[in-house]
Write an enzyme that holds these catalytic residues in place. Structure first.
Site: not given
Length: 811
Positions: A31, A77, A121
């Site tokens: 990680r 993931h 967006y």
């Protein structure tokens, strides 16, 4: 299932240790820390691979970020969408990474810490340099493992055709490990890789001739090549990064500082606000205005200065007190051979070179296999064309495709792949031109096979291929360096004159804790009006000081308040001052004890303090200079129930005197009091009887005129020569200074050191303040009880004694 099988009886330490150990291993390996080979954390690698798989590359149109995020979460993931999107956004921010791996359309955040637009967006695609991270991934160059639900495979590392870990840097915090690797210039890193390949023993000093040091995307000036060298040699080191600033002249004799580059990962909006706060809080007097004039053409922060202010001094102050200059600490930790390792520069380069050798070797093996397979088929086709009529006859006489293949294999010794290629041959391929094409292809394949075999059998040829590919990347993607590197870390010298305009003022502090600074003009305009003060209060300190001076206000709780004069509000002579508690938070019962004006902390002096428990200490004056002073600072570490009774500046007075409530006086040399730090408790000055306490302490001055004045609680007063007390050693009971009286014995209210130019006041428990005319008193010996100057029954018992120096014009 029985109850016993369902529950296990395990010690808590074992369970927590085991679970946390497993969790830590996951956090470290999968990680928070980057891989030393491709410089990526797992989430970054998965984002790049998912985008590559979906064809979301630099040569195609942009695609909604939400689509990529969903794809990454669904396939590789299984974590929160925000963490994936944040990682994706960071790889697209040109002020965070040296070479962006993702191109993004839309709002992807800003240097001011503004958040990016929501992923629905924005649009994204891989950048052209990211294609180099993934090049040849389909040629079995890297190891693949099953994803979390075994439905797909994902790479454990990317081929990484450039040293991404050094180029883009990395930062992360895991369990027990953290990493901070700064970004570098691509061409310099590649030069270092090439140097290390040519000379596997190249030392850091040699490598630093081409890899000068970090190169931040935000530019700036890096200071401290020793820190860089140390980091490259050990994995840890410290450098200073400062903004790039220039001074511009304005009309009217003014100047302005223009900042065009700021240190790496500094939030610009917060930086501008901090500079403006310094101006607003009057910590920095020279600034007239601060503006952020950044626009699409670049960063520009303008600090406009007042007239005749030295820009260099202001800039140095800002470097020291704001993020216009930061220190960056290298902590080069990466996952190397599946374990976290502190990496030196040679180790990082070797890890990358080793990875490239492996990638090129595996790619060559893959290409060789393909070339051999194709050559085999080409040879079969050429043989078939040479006996074409026989082959056609055999195929025509066969029952079906399978039978035709078997007949070809048995009749002409074709192999299965060759037979498959022959029966699949299209009729137009039987023209005369095809045989020449096949012959050309055969020659090319043999040449390619020789090349690939050469790479796989010769380390020299393998290195040559790596170097050639790195040189091509250098040529395509190299950019000029952005950060300037300076050898030495500049020591910042800040003089008060640059920050605070010099002005003579009157500073006053009262016993009740009212502090004010008054301009000489206001004082003159008061026309002899009385100083504004509450009736019950007493003026403890009045002095003509400069705004560049500092006053130290000592309190009974063993603290001092560090107060630069220029920060005091300008209050008129006839108005009440500002209470100390509105400047700093005070404890209950904490009152002002004494005030020391300080012009320079460089003076070779100490500050001496004493407490009611008979402790005395001295600390160096320079220790009292503070950078942060928003609350009272400890100067004497008092025990519960104790209080500070004395604080003074000590320059050359050789001796100290302590007077106790029961009438003992101890005189000893100052040399017996060691100089210690601020937070110490001090040493024993007087050995007190049970129930006794020190009421006064003073530095014994040398020379004629200095006398001790003792006042008892019953209002008896006497003068004594210091010679009445011989100099002994500290921590003694001391000598008696009152005659013992059986009924209503005197106890000491205070002992003062006087020179005859003071007014003396006593304060009684009835709240009366009475001046004493002590000039008429004749010196007495230690055994007398003095003359009564206060009527105890009428005025009350004396609780404290004060002096006020008479100024020349009052005499």
């Amino acid at each position: 299932m029985t109850q016993l099988e369902k529950f296990q009886d395990l010690p808590l330490e074992e369970v927590i240790g085991d679970r946390f150990g497993r969790y830590s291993k996951y956090i470290i390996q999968d990680r928070a820390l980057p891989d030393a080979r491709d410089g990526l954390k797992p989430v970054q690698r998965r984002i790049l691979y998912a985008m590559f798989r979906e064809g979301n590359t630099h040569d195609k149109a942009f695609r909604k970020s939400a689509k990529t995020v969903g794809n990454v979460i669904g396939n590789y993931h299984p974590h929160g969408d925000s963490s994936v999107y944040e990682a994706m956004v960071r790889m697209s921010q040109e002020w965070k990474v040296r070479h962006m791996l993702i191109e993004m359309h839309g709002n992807n955040g800003s240097m001011d810490g503004d958040p990016p637009a929501a992923m629905r967006y924005t649009e994204a695609r891989l950048s052209s340099i990211a294609a180099e991270m993934l090049r040849d991934i389909d040629k079995r160059t890297v190891e693949f493992i099953p994803n979390f639900d075994d439905t797909e495979n994902e790479p454990t590392v990317l081929p990484a055709k450039f040293p991404n870990l050094l180029v883009n840097g990395s930062t992360g915090i895991s369990a027990g490990y953290a990493t901070d690797i700064p970004p570098h210039a691509l061409h310099e890193v590649l030069d270092a890789v090439l140097m290390r390949m040519d000379n596997p023993d190249a030392a850091v000093t040699d490598l630093m001739t081409v890899l000068k040091g970090p190169d931040f995307p935000t530019g700036g000036i890096i200071q401290g090549t020793d820190g860089i060298r140390q980091a490259y040699e050990t994995g840890k080191g410290r450098i200073v990064v400062r903004a790039k600033a220039e001074t511009e002249s304005l009309k009217g004799g003014k100047e302005q500082i223009v900042v065009t580059e700021i240190p790496y990962e500094v939030n610009k909006a917060n930086l501008v606000k901090k500079i403006d706060d310094l101006r607003f809080d009057r910590k920095l007097e020279g600034i007239a205005d601060v503006r952020d004039e950044s626009d699409r053409s670049g960063l520009r922060v303008v600090i406009e200065l007042k007239k005749d202010i030295d820009a260099t001094g202001v800039l140095n102050y800002l470097y020291k007190n704001t993020d216009l200059q930061i220190s960056y600490s290298f902590n080069m930790v990466a996952i190397h051979n599946r374990r976290p390792t502190v990496m030196t520069l040679p180790k990082l380069l070797d890890a990358y070179i080793g990875h490239q050798k492996e990638v090129i070797t595996k790619r060559s093996e893959f290409d060789l296999q393909k070339a051999n397979d194709r050559l085999h088929i080409v040879e079969g086709l050429m043989k078939a064309l040479s006996i074409l009529d026989k082959v056609i006859k055999t195929i025509r006489s066969s029952n079906d495709k399978r039978n035709a293949k078997d007949n070809l294999k048995s009749a002409y010794k074709f192999t299965e792949p060759q037979a498959e290629a022959i029966v699949s041959l299209q009729l137009y391929r039987l023209t005369n031109t095809d045989i020449t094409e096949l012959q050309t292809e055969e020659q090319e394949l043999r040449k390619k096979i020789d090349e690939l075999t050469g790479i796989l059998t010769s380390a020299k040829k393998l290195n040559k291929v790596i170097k050639k590919e790195l040189a091509a990347i250098r040529k395509q993607f190299a950019e000029p360096r952005r950060s300037v590197i300076e050898e030495k870390i500049e020591e910042l010298k800040i003089t008060k004159e640059l920050l605070v305009p010099s002005e003579e003022v009157i500073v006053t502090v009262t016993k009740d804790g009212y502090v004010k600074r008054t301009s000489l003009r206001s004082h003159a305009a008061s026309n002899g009006q009385e100083f504004a003060m509450k009736e019950s209060d007493l003026l403890l300190f009045e002095g003509n000081l400069n705004t560049q001076d500092t006053i130290l206000i000592f309190t009974t709780a063993g603290n001092f308040v560090y107060q630069p004069v220029h920060e005091l509000p300008d209050i008129r002579w006839k108005d009440l001052g500002q209470h100390l508690s509105s400047i700093v938070p005070l404890e209950n019962e904490e009152t002002v004890l004494s005030v020391l004006p300080i012009t320079s902390f460089d003076e070779q002096a100490t500050i001496v303090t004493a407490s009611a428990n008979g402790l005395v200490k001295q600390s160096a004056l320079k220790d009292y200079q503070m950078q942060r002073y928003s609350k009272p600072i400890k100067t004497m570490n008092l025990k519960k129930g104790d209080r500070m009774i004395f604080a003074a500046l000590h320059t050359d007075e050789p001796e100290f005197f302590i007077g106790t409530r029961f009438g003992y006086g101890v005189r000893f040399l100052m040399d017996e009091v060691p100089v210690t730090g601020l937070r110490t408790a001090g040493v024993k000055g007087a050995n007190l009887k049970e129930g006794d306490e020190a009421v006064s302490a003073l530095l014994v001055e040398e020379g004629a005129g200095f006398e001790l004045l003792l006042v008892t609680h019953r209002g008896a007063v006497k003068k004594m020569k210091p010679g009445e007390f011989e100099t002994g050693s500290r921590a003694k009971r001391g000598l008696v200074m009152l005659r013992e009286v059986k009924s209503n014995p005197h106890s000491v209210a205070g002992v003062l050191g006087i020179r005859g130019n003071e007014e003396v006041f006593v304060e009684t428990d009835k709240g009366n303040r009475i001046p004493l005319d002590v000039k008429k008193l004749k010196p007495a010996d230690r055994y007398s009880n003095g003359s009564f100057m206060i009527d105890e029954k009428a005025e009350g018992r004396v609780v404290s004694v004060f002096t006020k120096e008479i100024k020349k014009d009052e005499e």
